[in-house]
Write a protein that holds these residues in place. Sequence first.
Motif, short mmCIF file in Angstrom:
data_model
loop_
_atom_site.label_atom_id
_atom_site.label_comp_id
_atom_site.label_asym_id
_atom_site.label_seq_id
_atom_site.Cartn_x
_atom_site.Cartn_y
_atom_site.Cartn_z
N PHE A 193 0.81 -1.22 0.00
CA PHE A 193 0.00 0.00 0.00
C PHE A 193 0.85 1.27 0.00
O PHE A 193 0.32 2.38 -0.16
N TYR A 194 2.17 1.14 0.18
CA TYR A 194 3.07 2.31 0.09
C TYR A 194 3.70 2.44 -1.31
O TYR A 194 4.41 3.42 -1.57
N TYR A 195 3.49 1.46 -2.17
CA TYR A 195 4.20 1.44 -3.45
C TYR A 195 3.97 2.70 -4.29
O TYR A 195 4.92 3.29 -4.80
N GLU A 196 2.72 3.11 -4.45
CA GLU A 196 2.44 4.25 -5.32
C GLU A 196 3.10 5.52 -4.77
O GLU A 196 3.70 6.29 -5.53
N GLU A 197 3.02 5.71 -3.47
CA GLU A 197 3.65 6.87 -2.84
C GLU A 197 5.16 6.87 -3.04
O GLU A 197 5.76 7.90 -3.40
N VAL A 198 5.79 5.72 -2.83
CA VAL A 198 7.25 5.63 -2.94
C VAL A 198 7.69 5.79 -4.39
O VAL A 198 8.66 6.52 -4.68
N ILE A 199 7.00 5.14 -5.31
CA ILE A 199 7.38 5.23 -6.72
C ILE A 199 7.24 6.67 -7.22
O ILE A 199 8.10 7.18 -7.95
N THR A 200 6.15 7.33 -6.83
CA THR A 200 5.96 8.73 -7.21
C THR A 200 7.11 9.60 -6.71
O THR A 200 7.57 10.52 -7.40
N GLU A 201 7.60 9.27 -5.52
CA GLU A 201 8.71 10.02 -4.94
C GLU A 201 10.02 9.82 -5.69
O GLU A 201 10.78 10.77 -5.90
N ILE A 202 10.30 8.60 -6.13
CA ILE A 202 11.64 8.28 -6.65
C ILE A 202 11.73 8.23 -8.17
O ILE A 202 12.83 8.17 -8.71
N ARG A 203 10.61 8.24 -8.87
CA ARG A 203 10.64 7.89 -10.30
C ARG A 203 11.53 8.80 -11.14
O ARG A 203 12.09 8.36 -12.16
N ARG A 204 11.69 10.06 -10.75
CA ARG A 204 12.55 10.96 -11.53
C ARG A 204 14.03 10.75 -11.22
O ARG A 204 14.89 11.31 -11.90
N SER A 205 14.32 9.94 -10.21
CA SER A 205 15.72 9.72 -9.81
C SER A 205 16.26 8.37 -10.28
O SER A 205 17.44 8.07 -10.08
N VAL A 206 15.41 7.56 -10.91
CA VAL A 206 15.83 6.23 -11.35
C VAL A 206 16.67 6.33 -12.61
O VAL A 206 16.26 6.96 -13.60
N LYS A 207 17.86 5.73 -12.60
CA LYS A 207 18.69 5.69 -13.80
C LYS A 207 18.07 4.71 -14.80
O LYS A 207 17.46 3.71 -14.41
N LYS A 208 18.25 4.99 -16.08
CA LYS A 208 17.54 4.20 -17.09
C LYS A 208 17.98 2.74 -17.11
O LYS A 208 17.22 1.87 -17.54
N ASP A 209 19.20 2.45 -16.66
CA ASP A 209 19.68 1.07 -16.66
C ASP A 209 19.47 0.35 -15.32
O ASP A 209 19.83 -0.82 -15.17
N THR A 210 18.91 1.05 -14.35
CA THR A 210 18.64 0.42 -13.06
C THR A 210 17.59 -0.69 -13.22
O THR A 210 16.60 -0.52 -13.94
N ILE A 211 17.81 -1.79 -12.54
CA ILE A 211 16.83 -2.87 -12.52
C ILE A 211 15.97 -2.69 -11.27
O ILE A 211 16.47 -2.74 -10.15
N ILE A 212 14.68 -2.45 -11.47
CA ILE A 212 13.74 -2.28 -10.37
C ILE A 212 13.19 -3.65 -10.00
O ILE A 212 12.66 -4.37 -10.86
N VAL A 213 13.30 -4.02 -8.74
CA VAL A 213 12.82 -5.32 -8.28
C VAL A 213 11.69 -5.11 -7.28
O VAL A 213 11.87 -4.50 -6.23
N SER A 214 10.51 -5.62 -7.63
CA SER A 214 9.35 -5.53 -6.75
C SER A 214 9.15 -6.86 -6.03
O SER A 214 9.20 -7.93 -6.64
N ILE A 215 8.89 -6.78 -4.71
CA ILE A 215 8.56 -7.99 -3.96
C ILE A 215 7.11 -7.94 -3.46
O ILE A 215 6.73 -8.69 -2.57
N ALA A 216 6.30 -7.06 -4.07
CA ALA A 216 4.93 -6.86 -3.60
C ALA A 216 3.95 -7.78 -4.32
O ALA A 216 3.98 -7.88 -5.55
N PRO A 217 3.06 -8.44 -3.59
CA PRO A 217 1.98 -9.17 -4.24
C PRO A 217 0.98 -8.19 -4.84
O PRO A 217 0.82 -7.06 -4.35
#
Length: 264
Positions: free
Chosen positions: A72-96
């Motif tokens: 339930f925190y995913y949308e808030e966290v992603i909105t916060e960090i999305r402009r800081s993610v490098k294009k080659d970074t591998i994003i790993v989600s462990i959320a059901p």
Amino acid sequence: MKIGFIGCGNMASAMIGGILKNHVASPEDILASAKTEESRQRSREKLGIALASSNIEVTEFADVLVLAVKPFYYEEVITEIRRSVKKDTIIVSIAPGKTLDWLQNVFGSPLKIVRTMPNTPALVGEAMSCICGNSHVTDQDLHLVCEIFQGFGKTEMVTEELIDVVVGVSGSSPAYVFMFIEAMADAAVAGGMPRAQAYRFAAQAVLGSAKMVLETGKHPGELKDMVCSPKGTTIEAVRVLEEKGLRSAVFEAVKACVEKSRNV
């Protein structure tokens, strides 16, 4: 390779502990974030890694970024960090429940996104994890993520549609097994065995039985039959378990867990 964890709760701590124990990465190559100074200090002392108060700092640090917060925190966290993610970074989600398409839409740009579902036995190097990636993830990327996850257990590739099933049969199932061990130990205590000894006997029996399934390749029913002698003690115990609905209870519990995962 720099690994970042946004969130450093029980699951992240178990994963990091396994990664460090099996030398997949060194402490200086891992950075995690936590909300409070108390939790950061606790994780520093427990894991020996650097902790940050800023999710953006972790995002900028990481080549592989694990989102280890509650769904339930995913949308808030992603909105916060999305402009800081490098294009080659591998994003790993462990959320059901958070699909690859959902994750991609919230990030709002084409990124390498991998979904996984580990479990807490990562802490002792015996996790069971699944992995699948979106169309931007290469075979090399998947191999890298598998390498990280194999540092604290076993992992298998699955299609995304099976991840919710993995939640039910593996991700959440340590809790069911712990309840089973506790119940067996309680019965042993009722029979006169000291509690610490009862936990050892029950836990070792479960560990050995699981190894028999994995290493013999025999069907669990066949292994069960091998223990059940005619007119013996074990078949009498099995009769009571069937009468009380153990098999049905487990079946329904896993189904309920899968359904909940699909609707998180």
